[in-house]
Scaffold this motif. Sequence first.
Motif, short mmCIF file in Angstrom:
data_model
loop_
_atom_site.label_atom_id
_atom_site.label_comp_id
_atom_site.label_asym_id
_atom_site.label_seq_id
_atom_site.Cartn_x
_atom_site.Cartn_y
_atom_site.Cartn_z
N LEU A 2 0.95 -1.22 -0.03
CA LEU A 2 -0.11 -0.11 0.12
C LEU A 2 1.01 1.13 0.16
N CYS A 3 1.99 1.44 0.92
CA CYS A 3 2.77 2.31 0.92
C CYS A 3 3.39 2.65 -0.45
N ALA A 4 3.95 1.58 -0.86
CA ALA A 4 4.72 1.56 -2.34
C ALA A 4 3.95 2.26 -3.49
N LEU A 5 2.45 1.72 -3.64
CA LEU A 5 1.86 2.13 -4.34
C LEU A 5 1.30 3.68 -4.32
N ALA A 6 1.08 4.16 -2.58
CA ALA A 6 0.56 5.51 -2.34
C ALA A 6 1.76 6.48 -2.66
N ALA A 7 2.97 6.09 -2.55
CA ALA A 7 4.28 6.97 -2.81
C ALA A 7 4.31 7.24 -4.04
N GLY A 8 3.98 6.32 -5.18
CA GLY A 8 3.91 6.32 -6.52
C GLY A 8 3.00 7.43 -7.03
N LEU A 23 5.13 16.22 -3.11
CA LEU A 23 6.39 15.20 -2.88
C LEU A 23 6.71 15.22 -1.39
N VAL A 24 6.50 16.19 -0.74
CA VAL A 24 6.63 16.09 0.77
C VAL A 24 6.18 14.85 1.20
N SER A 25 4.64 14.62 1.20
CA SER A 25 3.81 13.53 1.45
C SER A 25 4.49 12.19 1.18
N ALA A 26 4.94 12.22 -0.37
CA ALA A 26 5.44 11.06 -0.71
C ALA A 26 6.99 10.48 -0.21
N VAL A 27 7.49 11.57 0.13
CA VAL A 27 8.73 11.24 1.02
C VAL A 27 8.56 10.86 2.36
N VAL A 28 7.31 11.32 3.06
CA VAL A 28 6.95 10.65 4.46
C VAL A 28 6.46 9.28 4.10
N PHE A 85 7.35 7.31 1.63
CA PHE A 85 8.54 6.35 1.51
C PHE A 85 9.18 5.93 2.95
N ALA A 86 9.38 7.06 3.86
CA ALA A 86 10.15 6.67 5.14
C ALA A 86 9.24 5.54 5.93
N SER A 87 7.92 5.54 5.85
CA SER A 87 7.18 4.68 6.73
C SER A 87 7.45 3.34 5.70
N TYR A 88 7.43 3.23 4.54
CA TYR A 88 7.75 2.06 3.72
C TYR A 88 8.95 1.56 4.24
N SER A 89 10.37 2.33 4.45
CA SER A 89 11.45 2.00 4.87
C SER A 89 11.50 1.31 6.12
N LEU A 90 10.43 2.05 7.04
CA LEU A 90 10.59 1.59 8.49
C LEU A 90 9.72 0.16 8.53
N ILE A 91 8.67 -0.19 7.69
CA ILE A 91 8.10 -1.43 7.75
C ILE A 91 9.07 -2.34 7.16
N MET A 92 10.03 -2.18 6.04
CA MET A 92 10.93 -2.94 5.73
C MET A 92 11.95 -3.36 6.60
N ALA A 93 12.30 -2.37 7.40
CA ALA A 93 13.28 -2.75 8.39
C ALA A 93 12.66 -3.74 9.48
N VAL A 94 11.33 -3.49 9.78
CA VAL A 94 10.82 -4.56 10.75
C VAL A 94 10.85 -6.07 10.01
N LEU A 95 10.25 -6.01 8.73
CA LEU A 95 10.34 -7.36 7.96
C LEU A 95 11.77 -7.83 7.93
N TRP A 96 12.85 -7.07 7.55
CA TRP A 96 14.14 -7.71 7.80
C TRP A 96 14.54 -8.39 9.20
N LEU A 97 14.15 -7.54 10.09
CA LEU A 97 14.16 -8.24 11.37
C LEU A 97 13.46 -9.69 11.52
N MET A 98 12.41 -9.55 11.05
CA MET A 98 11.50 -10.98 11.30
C MET A 98 12.27 -11.92 10.25
N LEU A 99 12.80 -11.39 9.22
CA LEU A 99 13.68 -12.44 8.24
C LEU A 99 15.05 -12.87 8.87
#
Lengths: 79, 141
Positions: free
Chosen positions: A14-20, A25-30, A32-46
């Motif tokens: 959802l975040c990836a589609l919304a950022a595109g 552009l400032v909303s898109a950057v924010v 994208f930051a939440s996308y990165s944070l979720i990705m970090a949690v997923l890396w930790l679970m992997l």
Amino acid sequence: MQILSLILVGFLILCALAAGRTKDLVSAVVIFASYSLIMAVLWLMLQSPDVAMTEAAIGAGVTTIMFVAVISRTSRIEK
Amino acid sequence: MDDQIVRVISRIIIPFIQVYGVFVVLHGHLSPGGGFPGGAILGASIILYTLAFGAKAGSQLIPHTTSKWLESGAILLFIAIGLIAVGSGRSFLTNRATGFAMGELGNIISAGFIPVVTIAIGVKVGSTMITLFHTMIDKEP
């Protein structure tokens, strides 16, 4: 645990589609930051904590600041 | 950004961020992390300082020439350590066979030259972040 990772992956897509699709552009950057944070949690679970640490520092921290610095030099609304 | 709250909070948390970054760099061969994440955390702390106190204070803390020299010197240190093994007739970055002391597993000073290489990578990555950010926010001449 599996339900949590399904919810996180759904929110990630959802975040990836919304950022595109966002015009501001400032909303898109924010988003994208939440996308990165979720990705970090997923890396930790992997089971890869060092990639999670790098993603949280680079993706959610430094990249966001760089994008905001670039937006402050150019225009905010996508034409 | 000229905000009292941001300045006070930044002054409180920047030392903790830097201690965490140094911890990650120094434990690069023992725990998750290493040179790249630790250097990124250290660079992010200086970027936070620049954001809170203004571009002028940030470039006074780490001038452009200092970060340039740190960046080049760290990668030259990395290459010099790698070339020690080449000088003794082995391949680039050979660790144990060249004769570096291994130490005891679990200590900070162990694993030959890996801590030194990790510190070099940390300094390189951190100063690259600072140089990038300062170059990006500088006004054009």
